[in-house]
Design an enzyme around this catalytic site. Structure first.
Site, short mmCIF file in Angstrom:
data_model
loop_
_atom_site.label_atom_id
_atom_site.label_comp_id
_atom_site.label_asym_id
_atom_site.label_seq_id
_atom_site.Cartn_x
_atom_site.Cartn_y
_atom_site.Cartn_z
CE LYS A 56 6.18 -13.27 -10.63
NZ LYS A 56 5.53 -12.38 -11.70
CG ASP A 58 -1.13 2.35 5.64
OD1 ASP A 58 -2.23 1.53 5.45
OD2 ASP A 58 -0.85 3.12 4.57
CG HIS A 70 -4.54 2.06 -0.86
ND1 HIS A 70 -3.03 1.50 -0.34
CD2 HIS A 70 -4.72 1.95 -2.24
CE1 HIS A 70 -2.52 1.17 -1.74
NE2 HIS A 70 -3.54 1.48 -2.65
CG ASP A 71 -4.52 5.02 6.10
OD1 ASP A 71 -4.11 4.56 7.27
OD2 ASP A 71 -5.24 6.08 6.48
CG LEU A 126 16.65 -13.28 -2.77
CD1 LEU A 126 16.13 -13.86 -1.60
CD2 LEU A 126 17.70 -14.12 -3.65
CE1 TYR A 147 -7.43 -2.14 3.82
CE2 TYR A 147 -5.49 -1.03 4.51
CZ TYR A 147 -6.06 -1.57 3.53
OH TYR A 147 -5.50 -2.46 2.70
#
Length: 392
Positions: A73, A167, A137-138, A70, A141
């Site tokens: 937009k 993650d 990113h991991d 899908l 964090y």
């Protein structure tokens, strides 16, 4: 299967969301991935690739899931989502805060259509706070959450971990926990809710013992200085041929067996000592002992010794380990091409249900027409949507 009654619409990409919905699919949920046509995500193209040019990361993370293409937009594609969502229990998304609202399918919009909807958002920093829209990113964090500060060797700095802890342990596992808690709550209230998962929050919460000591005891964890991060003999040791063994013999009975096995029984009494010099003596003794013999030698020596000493295996070696084999942790999953692919099996075992793995991850939009037909779109309606660029 335990979750056979749940239907999940998955808008997530990369690792945290797809791993979470993989867990749900492995437990029986019906998962449909919504993917943007013409814009394959990284896990579809990340090497190594199979014979069709598809990443093995994709075929694993998206097994048992159907795919609908899908283009969100396009207003027509948004209307398709609104039509589908009436029949779905759970939505998982991983966009930055506000993106789903801008697309016209935010939580407030969709819960008005389906009040029972559980809408789970997985982001780096959560839906609120000054970092809500900050990329990461991991590694980032874990750094902000304090985990990296005491992970590594003294004087060498933090180590980039091989497993994406923030993650998966942070994003994926906490998302599944939150989603299933919301499902239970809905059984009583009749209404769904939003689940806001911040990988940084979750990584901070993983500071289990070290966090308790730092906050309440005011003892800041340091790399290579604590019982479980290299400050004791609880560690990895190199063999003569360059392989490694893990030694976790913390309890007195295991310490005794360990040091008896390496012919140093007199050192067992030092195992519980908090004195740094005692621990360094034990570490240097173990280092010298393991370096004297090969990996295969130590495998044979410790095979029948219950001392919490185990070899460091590669992933391929682990897959052949009799324990993991006995637990069906390597499975054969059918592909779109008619053959099978080896994958990691579902780790959660149920006494009344065996996991089913109908197929590996499929081509983008492989089930678009099938899914639309389930919701009353005839061939003409599908062709109209395709012509306006709403489908893939």
């Amino acid at each position: 299967m335990p979750l056979h009654s749940l239907k999940v619409l998955d808008f997530s990409t990369l690792l945290p969301g797809p791993y979470a919905t993989l867990m749900l699919a492995d437990m029986g949920a019906e998962v449909v991935r919504v993917e943007a046509p013409g814009r394959p995500e990284l896990t579809r193209t990340m090497p190594p690739l199979d014979a069709t040019g598809t990443s093995y990361n994709h075929t694993y993370l998206n097994r048992s899931k159907r795919s609908i293409g899908l283009n969100l937009k396009q207003a027509e594609a948004v209307e398709v989502v609104k039509r589908l969502i009436v029949d779905y229990d759970i939505l998982v998304e991983q966009f930055r805060p506000g993106v789903m609202d801008r697309l016209g399918i935010g939580y407030d919009t969709l819960k008005a259509i389906n009040p029972r909807l559980i809408f789970c958002s997985i982001t780096g920093f959560g839906q609120t706070g000054p970092y809500a829209n900050r990329p990461g990113h991991d590694l980032n964090y874990l750094a902000i959450a304090g985990v990296s500060s005491y992970t590594g060797r003294d004087g060498q700095g933090p180590l980039p971990l091989g497993v994406q802890v923030a993650d998966i342990a942070g994003g994926s596992l906490h998302a599944v926990t939150g989603i299933l808690a919301a499902v239970i709550a809905r059984q009583h209230s009749g209404t769904g809710q939003r689940v806001d998962i911040s990988m940084t929050d979750a990584a901070f919460a993983l500071n289990g013992m070290a966090g308790a000591c730092a906050l309440a005891g005011k003892v800041e964890p340091q790399a290579d200085k604590m019982l479980l991060n290299g400050g004791s003999f609880y560690d990895y040791y190199r063999t003569r041929d360059g392989r490694y063994f893990s030694v976790g013999s913390l309890e007195p009975q295991f310490m005794a067996r360990l040091f008896e096995t390496i012919d140093k029984p007199q050192l067992a009494k030092l195992g519980l000592s908090s004195n740094a010099d005692d621990q360094q003596l034990l570490k240097s003794t173990l280092k010298e002992a393991f370096a004297e013999h090969s990996f295969a030698h130590w495998q044979q020596v410790f095979a029948d010794v219950e001392a919490c000493v185990e070899p460091v295996l590669s992933v391929s070696e682990a897959a052949c380990h009799p324990q993991l084999q006995a637990r069906a942790m390597v499975v054969e999953v059918p592909t779109e091409q008619g053959d099978c692919q080896q994958q990691i099996g579902a780790p959660i075992k149920f006494s009344n249900h065996a996991p089913q793995y109908p197929h590996t991850g499929v081509a983008l939009g492989a089930h678009t027409e099938e899914i639309l037909a389930d919701y009353g779109f005839d061939a003409n309606a599908v062709e109209t949507l395709r012509k306006c660029g709403a489908l893939g």
